[in-house]
Design a protein around this motif. Structure first.
Motif, PDB file in Angstrom:
ATOM      1  N   ALA A 140       0.835  -1.211   0.000  1.00  0.00           N
ATOM      2  CA  ALA A 140       0.000   0.000   0.000  1.00  0.00           C
ATOM      3  C   ALA A 140       0.868   1.259   0.000  1.00  0.00           C
ATOM      4  CB  ALA A 140      -0.947  -0.001   1.198  1.00  0.00           C
ATOM      5  N   LYS A 141       1.970   1.230   0.755  1.00  0.00           N
ATOM      6  CA  LYS A 141       2.869   2.399   0.788  1.00  0.00           C
ATOM      7  C   LYS A 141       3.533   2.617  -0.562  1.00  0.00           C
ATOM      8  CE  LYS A 141       4.045   2.374   5.706  1.00  0.00           C
ATOM      9  NZ  LYS A 141       5.115   2.101   6.683  1.00  0.00           N
ATOM     10  N   LEU A 142       3.990   1.540  -1.195  1.00  0.00           N
ATOM     11  CA  LEU A 142       4.597   1.661  -2.526  1.00  0.00           C
ATOM     12  C   LEU A 142       3.580   2.167  -3.538  1.00  0.00           C
ATOM     13  CD1 LEU A 142       6.762  -1.595  -2.683  1.00  0.00           C
ATOM     14  CD2 LEU A 142       7.603   0.757  -2.713  1.00  0.00           C
ATOM     15  N   ALA A 143       2.379   1.602  -3.493  1.00  0.00           N
ATOM     16  CA  ALA A 143       1.329   2.021  -4.420  1.00  0.00           C
ATOM     17  C   ALA A 143       0.996   3.491  -4.206  1.00  0.00           C
ATOM     18  CB  ALA A 143       0.089   1.151  -4.236  1.00  0.00           C
ATOM     19  N   ARG A 144       0.884   3.897  -2.948  1.00  0.00           N
ATOM     20  CA  ARG A 144       0.546   5.299  -2.642  1.00  0.00           C
ATOM     21  C   ARG A 144       1.580   6.260  -3.238  1.00  0.00           C
ATOM     22  NH1 ARG A 144       0.298   7.013   3.553  1.00  0.00           N
ATOM     23  NH2 ARG A 144       2.477   6.457   3.276  1.00  0.00           N
TER      24      ARG A 144
END
Length: 162
Positions: A140-144
């Motif tokens: 989720a952090k990478l995608a964000r």
């Protein structure tokens, strides 16, 4: 896997699938060079993200066999993620029916801005929900981060087109 993890992945996959399909159309029809390049990057990114999310939903699947990219037959966990809502199907159909040119570029661009803002909201809400699964949190952090960059790119393209 928690309900929050599953919901997060399904929402991300649904929105990602729309971004992927509309970007495939834009690879063929976009006139603006920056927009066409963006569409190519988006297809690559969403294809990779879908493979990662599928592998997380089906831990037994291995990337070496390539089966992680395809939902296995009879698997109830991935089927809901692959359903597209009527509004999304309508948007894809509208893009397919729009002739190449400025109108197409603006329509695709607007859809990508809205879609990326939706994807950003999904990641942010998930990360604020105090999730416990480190793997899901990291994805989720990478995608964000990537989504935030894409919104900035799209807004730059939008400014140039005005």
């Amino acid at each position: 896997m928690s309900q929050a993890d599953m919901q997060h992945m399904q929402q991300t996959m649904q929105l990602g699938m729309v971004a992927l399909e509309t970007s495939r159309i834009a690879q063929q029809k976009a006139q603006d060079a920056d927009l066409k390049r963006f569409a190519t990057f988006e297809v690559q990114e969403q294809t990779t993200l879908a493979e990662v999310l599928h592998s997380m939903m089906e831990p037994a699947a291995t990337s070496a066999t390539g089966s992680a990219a395809q939902p296995s037959a009879g698997s109830g966990t991935t089927a809901p993620a692959m359903q597209m809502d009527a509004q999304s199907r309508e948007m894809i159909q509208k893009l397919q029916n729009t002739q190449s040119g400025e109108a197409f570029d603006r329509q695709y661009l607007q859809g990508q801005v809205e879609g990326h803002k939706g994807l950003l909201q999904v990641q942010t809400q998930y990360l604020q929900s105090n999730p416990q699964n480190r793997e899901h949190v990291n994805v989720a952090k990478l995608a964000r981060g990537m989504i935030t960059e894409h919104i900035a790119l799209l807004e730059d393209i939008q400014r140039k087109m005005k």
